[in-house]
Design an enzyme around this catalytic site. Sequence first.
Site, short mmCIF file in Angstrom:
data_model
loop_
_atom_site.label_atom_id
_atom_site.label_comp_id
_atom_site.label_asym_id
_atom_site.label_seq_id
_atom_site.Cartn_x
_atom_site.Cartn_y
_atom_site.Cartn_z
N ASP A 1 0.84 -1.20 0.00
CA ASP A 1 0.00 0.00 0.00
C ASP A 1 0.88 1.25 0.00
OD1 ASP A 1 0.88 -0.22 2.59
OD2 ASP A 1 -1.10 0.00 3.52
N SER A 2 2.20 1.04 0.05
CA SER A 2 3.12 2.16 -0.17
C SER A 2 2.99 2.70 -1.60
CB SER A 2 4.57 1.72 0.09
OG SER A 2 4.89 0.57 -0.66
N ASP B 1 -0.95 -6.11 -0.21
CA ASP B 1 -1.35 -5.50 1.06
C ASP B 1 -2.86 -5.32 1.13
OD1 ASP B 1 0.61 -4.97 2.94
OD2 ASP B 1 1.33 -3.17 1.90
N LYS C 1 -1.01 -9.37 2.89
CA LYS C 1 -0.30 -8.90 4.09
C LYS C 1 -1.21 -7.94 4.83
CE LYS C 1 3.32 -5.85 3.92
NZ LYS C 1 2.77 -4.71 4.67
N GLU D 1 -1.43 -5.45 8.63
CA GLU D 1 -0.68 -4.86 9.72
C GLU D 1 -1.36 -5.16 11.06
OE1 GLU D 1 -0.03 -0.67 9.02
OE2 GLU D 1 0.87 -1.03 7.06
N GLU E 1 9.21 -3.98 10.62
CA GLU E 1 9.63 -2.66 10.09
C GLU E 1 10.08 -1.76 11.24
OE1 GLU E 1 6.85 -0.83 7.41
OE2 GLU E 1 8.05 1.00 7.24
#
Length: 283
Positions: free
Chosen positions: A62-63, A101, A131, A133, A200
């Site tokens: 999502d970056s 993501d 993925k 978070e 991270e």
Amino acid sequence: MPGSPSAAAAPSPSPASTRPVRVPDLRALKERGERLVMLTAYDGVTARIFDEQGVDLLLVGDSIGDNMLGHRNTIPVTVDEMVVATRSVARATKRALVVADLPFGSYEASPAQAHATSVRLLKEGGANAVKLEGGRHVTEQVRLLTRSGIPVVGHLGLTPQAENILGGKRVQGRGEDAADALLADAVALADAGAVALVLEMVPAPLAARVTARLAIPTIGIGAGAGCDGQVLVWLDMAGMADWAPRFSRRFGEVGVALAEATRAYGAAVRNGSFPGPEHTYGE
Ligand code: KIV
């Protein structure tokens, strides 16, 4: 040259083999002590290059929000945008495992919400895994996805979707309590079925401790050399960004090369040397 003695002696860009990387390979590589190479990719052009060079996992991060779409952070990224990017990456990829993501707001509310989003990313996007978070508060999501045949990669430490709570991009897990909490989150994700874990901006000793504790591989970004693999945002890795975080390294100057090519093209059009006769069709 193919077949020449020097080519035969050169290391393969694909350390395992050219067959597709599958989820069970991740643990096997960890057991053999082989490091996993992961890079972000947001489109088919770059995905093809990274895949051909033996990158094991391509992360449709999502970056994409702050690196490609012009947002300040990852928060505004939508599931529709992730589906399009994932599809483009998956279609161009032959070997790497494609991980997509789950964007902010698309999985936190319930396991059912996480399931619906993940199904889209696998069915419409062609991802091999998703993925998400977070730690213990998302283990029910991880459990349902795993039961449904959707491999999940966890993400702990700095979780950029929570930047409004965390107060910016800061190292996470400093101090005994925070370190113990992060380790407990990591164990909970692995127990729930996560197949790998991104760490991270975590102190290196803590990342090494998590790595030693888990059977699944850890993939570090700003987490030191003690992880089972590394991931970088490709624009930071290739020298495309004006600024890159301290934990990154520029392995090339692709931005400079692109600027030079663009300048040369513009000059050739303006001075009339392009197109030449060799680029021109006759009658
Ligand atoms: O979205 C992303 O690029 C990521 C990496 C920073 C791990 O989550």
